[in-house]
Every structure is written in structure tokens, then in C-alpha cells.
Design a protein around this motif. Structure first.
Motif, PDB file in Angstrom:
ATOM      1  N   TRP A   1       0.833  -1.198   0.000  1.00  0.00           N
ATOM      2  CA  TRP A   1       0.000   0.000   0.000  1.00  0.00           C
ATOM      3  C   TRP A   1       0.874   1.257   0.000  1.00  0.00           C
ATOM      4  O   TRP A   1       0.596   2.221  -0.712  1.00  0.00           O
ATOM      5  CB  TRP A   1      -0.931  -0.024   1.210  1.00  0.00           C
ATOM      6  N   LYS A   2       1.959   1.236   0.784  1.00  0.00           N
ATOM      7  CA  LYS A   2       2.887   2.374   0.796  1.00  0.00           C
ATOM      8  C   LYS A   2       3.518   2.581  -0.586  1.00  0.00           C
ATOM      9  O   LYS A   2       3.642   3.710  -1.065  1.00  0.00           O
ATOM     10  CB  LYS A   2       4.008   2.145   1.823  1.00  0.00           C
ATOM     11  N   ILE A   3       3.918   1.474  -1.215  1.00  0.00           N
ATOM     12  CA  ILE A   3       4.534   1.576  -2.546  1.00  0.00           C
ATOM     13  C   ILE A   3       3.511   2.069  -3.563  1.00  0.00           C
ATOM     14  O   ILE A   3       3.815   2.896  -4.427  1.00  0.00           O
ATOM     15  CB  ILE A   3       5.121   0.217  -2.983  1.00  0.00           C
ATOM     16  N   ALA A   4       2.262   1.570  -3.450  1.00  0.00           N
ATOM     17  CA  ALA A   4       1.199   1.999  -4.375  1.00  0.00           C
ATOM     18  C   ALA A   4       0.941   3.496  -4.233  1.00  0.00           C
ATOM     19  O   ALA A   4       0.783   4.210  -5.237  1.00  0.00           O
ATOM     20  CB  ALA A   4      -0.081   1.208  -4.108  1.00  0.00           C
ATOM     21  N   LYS A   5       0.909   4.000  -2.997  1.00  0.00           N
ATOM     22  CA  LYS A   5       0.711   5.437  -2.790  1.00  0.00           C
ATOM     23  C   LYS A   5       1.885   6.232  -3.361  1.00  0.00           C
ATOM     24  O   LYS A   5       1.698   7.288  -3.965  1.00  0.00           O
ATOM     25  CB  LYS A   5       0.546   5.737  -1.295  1.00  0.00           C
ATOM     26  N   GLY A   6       3.102   5.701  -3.162  1.00  0.00           N
ATOM     27  CA  GLY A   6       4.276   6.356  -3.739  1.00  0.00           C
ATOM     28  C   GLY A   6       4.223   6.363  -5.254  1.00  0.00           C
ATOM     29  O   GLY A   6       4.590   7.351  -5.900  1.00  0.00           O
ATOM     30  N   SER A   7       3.737   5.248  -5.833  1.00  0.00           N
ATOM     31  CA  SER A   7       3.608   5.159  -7.291  1.00  0.00           C
ATOM     32  C   SER A   7       2.604   6.179  -7.809  1.00  0.00           C
ATOM     33  O   SER A   7       2.848   6.863  -8.816  1.00  0.00           O
ATOM     34  CB  SER A   7       3.165   3.745  -7.683  1.00  0.00           C
ATOM     35  N   LEU A   8       1.474   6.295  -7.123  1.00  0.00           N
ATOM     36  CA  LEU A   8       0.457   7.255  -7.549  1.00  0.00           C
ATOM     37  C   LEU A   8       0.977   8.686  -7.397  1.00  0.00           C
ATOM     38  O   LEU A   8       0.718   9.545  -8.248  1.00  0.00           O
ATOM     39  CB  LEU A   8      -0.810   7.050  -6.713  1.00  0.00           C
ATOM     40  N   ARG A   9       1.719   8.923  -6.320  1.00  0.00           N
ATOM     41  CA  ARG A   9       2.321  10.248  -6.131  1.00  0.00           C
ATOM     42  C   ARG A   9       3.315  10.550  -7.255  1.00  0.00           C
ATOM     43  O   ARG A   9       3.349  11.663  -7.791  1.00  0.00           O
ATOM     44  CB  ARG A   9       3.023  10.293  -4.772  1.00  0.00           C
ATOM     45  N   ASN A  10       4.122   9.535  -7.618  1.00  0.00           N
ATOM     46  CA  ASN A  10       5.047   9.699  -8.744  1.00  0.00           C
ATOM     47  C   ASN A  10       4.304  10.149  -9.996  1.00  0.00           C
ATOM     48  O   ASN A  10       4.715  11.081 -10.692  1.00  0.00           O
ATOM     49  CB  ASN A  10       5.760   8.380  -9.045  1.00  0.00           C
ATOM     50  N   LYS A  11       3.207   9.457 -10.288  1.00  0.00           N
ATOM     51  CA  LYS A  11       2.492   9.685 -11.537  1.00  0.00           C
ATOM     52  C   LYS A  11       1.758  11.033 -11.550  1.00  0.00           C
ATOM     53  O   LYS A  11       1.836  11.783 -12.528  1.00  0.00           O
ATOM     54  CB  LYS A  11       1.484   8.556 -11.785  1.00  0.00           C
ATOM     55  N   LEU A  12       1.021  11.312 -10.450  1.00  0.00           N
ATOM     56  CA  LEU A  12       0.129  12.475 -10.463  1.00  0.00           C
ATOM     57  C   LEU A  12       0.820  13.782 -10.078  1.00  0.00           C
ATOM     58  O   LEU A  12       0.515  14.834 -10.644  1.00  0.00           O
ATOM     59  CB  LEU A  12      -1.058  12.225  -9.522  1.00  0.00           C
ATOM     60  N   LEU A  13       1.734  13.723  -9.120  1.00  0.00           N
ATOM     61  CA  LEU A  13       2.351  14.966  -8.635  1.00  0.00           C
ATOM     62  C   LEU A  13       3.600  15.362  -9.408  1.00  0.00           C
ATOM     63  O   LEU A  13       3.934  16.542  -9.489  1.00  0.00           O
ATOM     64  CB  LEU A  13       2.688  14.844  -7.147  1.00  0.00           C
ATOM     65  N   PHE A  14       4.319  14.383  -9.957  1.00  0.00           N
ATOM     66  CA  PHE A  14       5.585  14.686 -10.629  1.00  0.00           C
ATOM     67  C   PHE A  14       5.521  14.437 -12.139  1.00  0.00           C
ATOM     68  O   PHE A  14       5.803  15.329 -12.940  1.00  0.00           O
ATOM     69  CB  PHE A  14       6.726  13.863 -10.008  1.00  0.00           C
ATOM     70  N   LEU A  15       5.148  13.215 -12.511  1.00  0.00           N
ATOM     71  CA  LEU A  15       5.238  12.838 -13.925  1.00  0.00           C
ATOM     72  C   LEU A  15       4.143  13.483 -14.773  1.00  0.00           C
ATOM     73  O   LEU A  15       4.401  13.874 -15.914  1.00  0.00           O
ATOM     74  CB  LEU A  15       5.186  11.309 -14.050  1.00  0.00           C
ATOM     75  N   LEU A  16       2.932  13.594 -14.235  1.00  0.00           N
ATOM     76  CA  LEU A  16       1.843  14.201 -15.002  1.00  0.00           C
ATOM     77  C   LEU A  16       2.133  15.667 -15.336  1.00  0.00           C
ATOM     78  O   LEU A  16       2.103  16.047 -16.517  1.00  0.00           O
ATOM     79  CB  LEU A  16       0.518  14.067 -14.245  1.00  0.00           C
ATOM     80  N   PRO A  17       2.445  16.521 -14.347  1.00  0.00           N
ATOM     81  CA  PRO A  17       2.775  17.916 -14.710  1.00  0.00           C
ATOM     82  C   PRO A  17       3.992  18.006 -15.621  1.00  0.00           C
ATOM     83  O   PRO A  17       4.005  18.816 -16.563  1.00  0.00           O
ATOM     84  CB  PRO A  17       3.068  18.573 -13.343  1.00  0.00           C
ATOM     85  N   ALA A  18       5.009  17.173 -15.343  1.00  0.00           N
ATOM     86  CA  ALA A  18       6.215  17.210 -16.180  1.00  0.00           C
ATOM     87  C   ALA A  18       5.888  16.821 -17.613  1.00  0.00           C
ATOM     88  O   ALA A  18       6.374  17.443 -18.572  1.00  0.00           O
ATOM     89  CB  ALA A  18       7.282  16.280 -15.612  1.00  0.00           C
ATOM     90  N   ALA A  19       5.048  15.777 -17.774  1.00  0.00           N
ATOM     91  CA  ALA A  19       4.686  15.322 -19.121  1.00  0.00           C
ATOM     92  C   ALA A  19       3.929  16.411 -19.878  1.00  0.00           C
ATOM     93  O   ALA A  19       4.194  16.660 -21.064  1.00  0.00           O
ATOM     94  CB  ALA A  19       3.829  14.054 -19.025  1.00  0.00           C
TER      95      ALA A  19
END
Length: 309
Positions: free
Chosen positions: A65-83
Motif C-alpha cells: 500500500w505504501k509503494i502503491a501510494k508512492g507510485s500514484l504520487r510519482n504519476k500524479l504529482l511529478f510525472l503528469l505535470p512534467a509530461a
């Protein structure tokens, strides 16, 4: 007044139809993006279970669950705006960034291979043995999220590539949908994999499902060993693929062209399984490139003069 109301209702109906059409477009684009990213999703699902090996069974699902939350944070907070920023202002910067991410994956894969070759002297395991359970858990989660960042970057880049001709708001919605669905799918599957032995034990207690339960329990060690190998191979395949694709983007087509030529020849030689052979040759070629790049990075890091305290 009635005619004005009718006109207003017509406008509302038109807007509703437009919104429905836009939602259909988003759903279709998200589906195409998800299917194109399927290979990376499989890699992500194969790599992640290794990060909970050696930890308390009671902590497996909370760690996932911790890794899944980190993965979602990666995607939505960092990778999505960067993309979205890269798509709007610097699309030329995406290939070299993905190539750097690919090189990191290749480096990690070669490190794992070297650790396996060394056998008994596993420096990572020795270092982990000195950590408390909380420290070890933190280290495992951190390592998993770092690796996920690269794989998530590839997923988001593939998804973005399917909607570059769409308005920026639609690109954003598609990337959010892909991020949510893929994260849920990957970590739901990972959760099932790591708890398969517990599910098997539960089924083995009931006469009607005893055989199935025993098979699941006996298969678990084999599955984890296979996933360890698949996860390492996946890092080479995905990392090498990012590098090969980047070379092609920069029109350095010697290596990408050679791999494509061999794959095309294999597919034409056996048309009945041409698609499978084409994928297999491309994946193998990418993995070989990944092995070479990862080996070079590891060698450079070991040869560089680094201060030892």
C-alpha cells in the motif's frame, strides 16, 4: 420567454452531447494508452514483489500500500505535470530523459545479476541484516518507489504519445485515468501474488479446495524465483528499449535499424507466428543493449575514484 427557455434547453442539450462525446474520446484514448503500456505494466508487476521478500508477512500488504501510494504520487504529482509541460514547451527533451531513466534501469539489473553471480557474498543482504525491521522496511519501500518512478515515467510517456494531438485538458484527463487504473491493477496483482501462500493455506483447510490450496502453497517459492528472474530481465528489456527508442528519435539508427531488420526478417521467415517473433527479437535486442549499457555504467561507477571512509 418560452422560446428563450427552449433555446436555453437546446443549448444545454448540445453541451451535454459535446461533454458525452468528449468523455467517449477520453475513454477511448485511455484504453489505447493502457494497451500500449501493457508491456511496462507487466514489468512493474514482476519487479515489485521482490521488494517485500524477507519482510514480515503481516507487513506485506501495508508495504505494498505504501509503494502503491508512492507510485500514484510519482504519476500524479511529478510525472503528469512534467509530461504536460514537456508536451507543451519542450517535447524534444522527453527522449533524452527517458534514455537516462532507461540507463538507470539497466544499471540496477546488472547490479542484481552481479549479486546473483557472487552467490554467498551479498553486500546488499549483509547491509540489510544490520538494519532494524522499520529501517529495512523504509529502505525497501524507498527502493521500490525509485524503480517505480522510471517504469511509471515510461507508462506516462507512452500514454502521452497516444494523445499528443488532443487538447491539453484531454491529455491531462487521459493521463490521470491511466495513472489510476494502472496503479490499481499493478498493485492489486502484486498484493495477490505476495499473499498467494496465505490464500493457499486458507483454501487447504477446506476439503473442497484442499488440493488447489496445496498447489498454491507449493507454487509460491517457484513463482517468487521466476518473478525475480523476470523482474531483472524486464529491467533490461524496458531500459534497453528506452535507449533504443531514444537512439531512433535522434536518428542514430544503426542499432535500432539492425534490431528492426532482424525482427522483420524473423517475422517474414515464419509468418504463422510473425507477430510473436517480431516482438521476441525486438525485446531480446533491447535486453542486449540494456545489458551492455548497464555493464558500462556499473564498470564506470566501480572504476571511478571514490573516496572511502
Amino acid at each position: 420567454m418560452p422560446s428563450g427557455l427552449i433555446a436555453l434547453l437546446d443549448d444545454v442539450a448540445g453541451i451535454a452531447k459535446l461533454a458525452a462525446s468528449s468523455l467517449d474520446d477520453v475513454a477511448g484514448a485511455a484504453g489505447r494508452a493502457g494497451s500500449k503500456a501493457a508491456g511496462v505494466v507487466i514489468d512493474d508487476a514482476a519487479v515489485t514483489p521482490n521488494y517485500v521478500m524477507g519482510l514480515s508477512p503481516q507487513r506485506e500488504l501495508p508495504i505494498i500500500w505504501k509503494i502503491a501510494k508512492g507510485s500514484l504520487r510519482n504519476k500524479l504529482l511529478f510525472l503528469l505535470p512534467a509530461a504536460l509541460l514537456l508536451s507543451a514547451f519542450a517535447p524534444w527533451l522527453l527522449p533524452p530523459l527517458l534514455m537516462l531513466g532507461g540507463a538507470f534501469l539497466c544499471f540496477e539489473a546488472v547490479e542484481k545479476i552481479l549479486e546473483a553471480i557472487k552467490g554467498g557474498h551479498d553486500e546488499a543482504a549483509e547491509a540489510a541484516a544490520t538494519l532494524s525491521s522499520a529501517e529495512l522496511e523504509k529502505q525497501k519501500v524507498s527502493g521500490a518507489i525509485r524503480t517505480d518512478f522510471i517504469l511509471s515515467g515510461e507508462i506516462m510517456a507512452i500514454a502521452l504519445g497516444t494523445v499528443t494531438d488532443k487538447p491539453i485538458w484531454e491529455q491531462a484527463v487521459v493521463l490521470v485515468v491511466v495513472a489510476l487504473l494502472i496503479t490499481a491493477g499493478v498493485y492489486g496483482l502484486v498484493g495477490f501474488i505476495v499473499k498467494m501462500d496465505d490464500i493457499g493455506l486458507h483454501l487447504a483447510e477446506k476439503p473442497a479446495t484442499r488440493t488447489l490450496g496445496r498447489i498454491m502453497v507449493q507454487a509460491m517459492p517457484i513463482l517468487m524465483s521466476v518473478l525475480s528472474v523476470v523482474g531483472t530481465a524486464a529491467m533490461l528489456w524496458v531500459g534497453g528499449g528506452l535507449i533504443v527508442h531514444g537512439l531512433h528519435e535522434f536518428h542514430w539508427d544503426l542499432i535500432p535499424g539492425a534490431i528492426h531488420h532482424v525482427a522483420e526478417g524473423a517475422a517474414h521467415a515464419v509468418p504463422a507466428i510473425g507477430g510473436l517473433l517480431d516482438w521476441l527479437v525486438n525485446a531480446t535486442g533491447a535486453a542486449i543493449v540494456g545489458l551492455v549499457v548497464g555493464g558500462v555504467v556499473v564498470a564506470m561507477l566501480h572504476l571511478l575514484p571514490i573516496k572511502k571512509h
